[in-house]
Design a protein around this motif. Structure first.
Motif, PDB file in Angstrom:
ATOM      1  N   THR A   1     -86.772  82.690  28.964  1.00  0.00           N
ATOM      2  CA  THR A   1     -86.818  83.729  27.971  1.00  0.00           C
ATOM      3  C   THR A   1     -85.794  83.816  26.917  1.00  0.00           C
ATOM      4  N   PRO A   2     -86.055  84.088  25.831  1.00  0.00           N
ATOM      5  CA  PRO A   2     -85.116  84.200  24.717  1.00  0.00           C
ATOM      6  C   PRO A   2     -83.681  84.857  24.871  1.00  0.00           C
ATOM      7  N   ILE A   3     -82.656  84.258  24.479  1.00  0.00           N
ATOM      8  CA  ILE A   3     -81.484  85.213  24.689  1.00  0.00           C
ATOM      9  C   ILE A   3     -81.330  85.934  23.546  1.00  0.00           C
ATOM     10  N   VAL A   4     -81.241  87.287  23.589  1.00  0.00           N
ATOM     11  CA  VAL A   4     -81.055  88.201  22.488  1.00  0.00           C
ATOM     12  C   VAL A   4     -79.806  89.255  22.694  1.00  0.00           C
ATOM     13  N   LEU A   5     -79.033  89.219  21.937  1.00  0.00           N
ATOM     14  CA  LEU A   5     -77.945  90.398  22.054  1.00  0.00           C
ATOM     15  C   LEU A   5     -78.097  91.696  22.401  1.00  0.00           C
ATOM     16  N   ASN A   6     -77.726  92.281  23.243  1.00  0.00           N
ATOM     17  CA  ASN A   6     -77.832  93.655  23.903  1.00  0.00           C
ATOM     18  C   ASN A   6     -79.090  93.882  24.573  1.00  0.00           C
ATOM     19  N   ARG A   7     -79.607  93.038  24.987  1.00  0.00           N
ATOM     20  CA  ARG A   7     -80.997  92.897  25.909  1.00  0.00           C
ATOM     21  C   ARG A   7     -80.485  92.665  27.401  1.00  0.00           C
ATOM     22  N   THR A   8     -81.252  93.408  28.128  1.00  0.00           N
ATOM     23  CA  THR A   8     -81.075  93.309  29.643  1.00  0.00           C
ATOM     24  C   THR A   8     -81.963  92.542  30.187  1.00  0.00           C
ATOM     25  N   TYR A   9     -81.479  91.997  31.373  1.00  0.00           N
ATOM     26  CA  TYR A   9     -82.553  90.837  32.002  1.00  0.00           C
ATOM     27  C   TYR A   9     -82.418  91.083  33.714  1.00  0.00           C
ATOM     28  N   VAL A  10     -83.486  90.901  34.393  1.00  0.00           N
ATOM     29  CA  VAL A  10     -83.496  90.960  35.638  1.00  0.00           C
ATOM     30  C   VAL A  10     -83.927  89.429  36.133  1.00  0.00           C
ATOM     31  N   LEU A  11     -83.148  89.088  37.411  1.00  0.00           N
ATOM     32  CA  LEU A  11     -83.640  87.659  38.046  1.00  0.00           C
ATOM     33  C   LEU A  11     -83.402  87.637  39.495  1.00  0.00           C
ATOM     34  N   ARG A  12     -84.647  87.004  39.807  1.00  0.00           N
ATOM     35  CA  ARG A  12     -84.527  86.795  41.414  1.00  0.00           C
ATOM     36  C   ARG A  12     -84.364  85.372  41.269  1.00  0.00           C
ATOM     37  N   SER A  13     -83.367  84.713  42.071  1.00  0.00           N
ATOM     38  CA  SER A  13     -82.858  83.381  42.537  1.00  0.00           C
ATOM     39  C   SER A  13     -82.944  82.948  44.035  1.00  0.00           C
ATOM     40  N   ILE A  14     -83.871  82.290  44.252  1.00  0.00           N
ATOM     41  CA  ILE A  14     -84.158  81.803  45.541  1.00  0.00           C
ATOM     42  C   ILE A  14     -83.666  80.403  46.007  1.00  0.00           C
ATOM     43  N   ALA A  15     -82.679  80.333  46.533  1.00  0.00           N
ATOM     44  CA  ALA A  15     -82.200  78.716  46.835  1.00  0.00           C
ATOM     45  C   ALA A  15     -82.671  78.663  48.111  1.00  0.00           C
ATOM     46  N   PHE A  16     -83.564  77.883  48.422  1.00  0.00           N
ATOM     47  CA  PHE A  16     -84.486  77.483  49.600  1.00  0.00           C
ATOM     48  C   PHE A  16     -83.364  76.906  50.539  1.00  0.00           C
ATOM     49  N   SER A  17     -83.645  77.405  51.821  1.00  0.00           N
ATOM     50  CA  SER A  17     -82.846  76.402  52.977  1.00  0.00           C
ATOM     51  C   SER A  17     -83.916  75.360  53.506  1.00  0.00           C
ATOM     52  N   THR A  18     -83.371  74.307  53.714  1.00  0.00           N
ATOM     53  CA  THR A  18     -84.369  73.066  54.304  1.00  0.00           C
ATOM     54  C   THR A  18     -83.904  72.868  55.727  1.00  0.00           C
TER      55      THR A  18
END
Length: 309
Positions: free
Chosen positions: A251-268
């Motif tokens: 997603t573009p980086i824009v000043l004063n914008r808010t972002y949500v992120l889900r990050s799944i570091a899989f277990s092997t």
């Protein structure tokens, strides 16, 4: 367990993650007519491929060393190593920390648990260890001596255990799943599945588990095989619209914008590790400096054990 707080992201690779890194690349060959990825995605993928190759070399070197009883460090050696680590991390933190005025401005927000503020730099090809020219020295002088030179970040870095050696801390920084490249946040690696969305100019404090912007991230079900995850990521890279929000892998980086992120570091493997977590985070770009770096204010909303891949 005490933890180390490191404000930017690069790479240490757990040996349990090597299977994920060894997956076959499903992207068409660079330059192929079938390669329809945008330039920023090709650049990001190329950078990650270089990181993955470095990971494989380090792991193979480790495996090639004959097994022998570990030589115990003396108290003096441990103190010397701890001092070197502390000095090195202080130097890196100085180069990567946001200006003091941001911490002052957001001091009240930062009192809450699981919040933080970081500074992330645009990728200018200033990785530690590359052969430099006069041009590179002019462009990269003063950058942090770590992989990505400050352009990589992971919220997991906030929880690295204190027993890790300096070498391991620096290596973990390179595993980071958030990359500031070509004016975008490009997220995800071959071992970490990320979904990001720009949710507009909303107050970070107003983003909660009940927010419409978070519903898709909470309901998303990751697959249980590398091949299926790759297909999910292909669809996400094209963009998925839910509840009026666009979810993708960049997603573009824009000043004063808010972002949500889900990050799944899989277990092997069955037990996973401190790195193998499933994290839901909201963050806001609260500043941009003259050097192009951005200052990010963030809060972790949920962390759970990562699924087994």
């Amino acid at each position: 367990m005490r933890t180390i707080k490191v404000p930017t992201a690069l790479v240490f690779v757990l040996f349990s993650l090597t299977a994920a890194f060894s997956q076959t690349n499903t992207n068409p060959p660079p330059g192929s007519p079938l390669d329809t990825r945008p330039e920023y995605q090709r650049n990001a993928d190329a950078a990650r491929a270089r990181q993955n190759e470095q990971v494989r070399r380090v792991v193979n070197q480790h495996r090639s060393v004959p097994s022998s009883p570990r030589k115990l460090e003396s108290p003096e050696q441990r103190r010397t190593a701890d001092l070197e680590k502390r000095k090195a991390l202080e130097e890196i933190n100085t180069l990567l920390s946001p200006p003091a005025e941001y911490r002052i401005k957001h001091a009240e927000f930062l009192k809450d648990k699981n919040t933080g503020i970081v500074r992330v730099f645009p990728d200018r090809g200033c990785d530690k260890g590359v052969v430099v020219s006069v041009e590179n020295l002019e462009r990269c002088g003063g950058t942090a001596p770590i992989r990505g030179a400050g352009s990589l970040f992971s919220f997991r870095l906030n929880k690295l255990p204190s027993y890790l050696s300096l070498k391991n801390v620096l290596y973990f920084i390179g595993l980071s799943d958030i990359h500031f490249v070509d004016g975008k946040f490009v997220v995800g690696t071959k071992s970490v599945q990320d979904i990001i969305s720009d949710i507009g100019q909303v107050e970070l404090a107003d983003v909660t588990h009940k927010s419409d912007s978070v519903k898709f991230l909470k309901s998303f079900k990751p697959s249980d095989t590398a091949a299926k995850v790759a297909l999910q990521n292909e669809n996400l890279a094209k963009g998925v619209i839910e509840n009026g929000f666009l979810y993708s892998t960049s997603t573009p980086i824009v000043l004063n914008r808010t972002y949500v992120l889900r990050s799944i570091a899989f277990s092997t493997h069955e037990y996973g590790s401190f790195w193998n977590t499933d994290v839901l985070t909201a963050f806001k770009v609260v500043g941009q400096e003259n050097d192009g770096s951005v200052v990010i204010l963030w809060k972790e909303m949920k962390e759970s054990k990562a699924p087994l891949l």
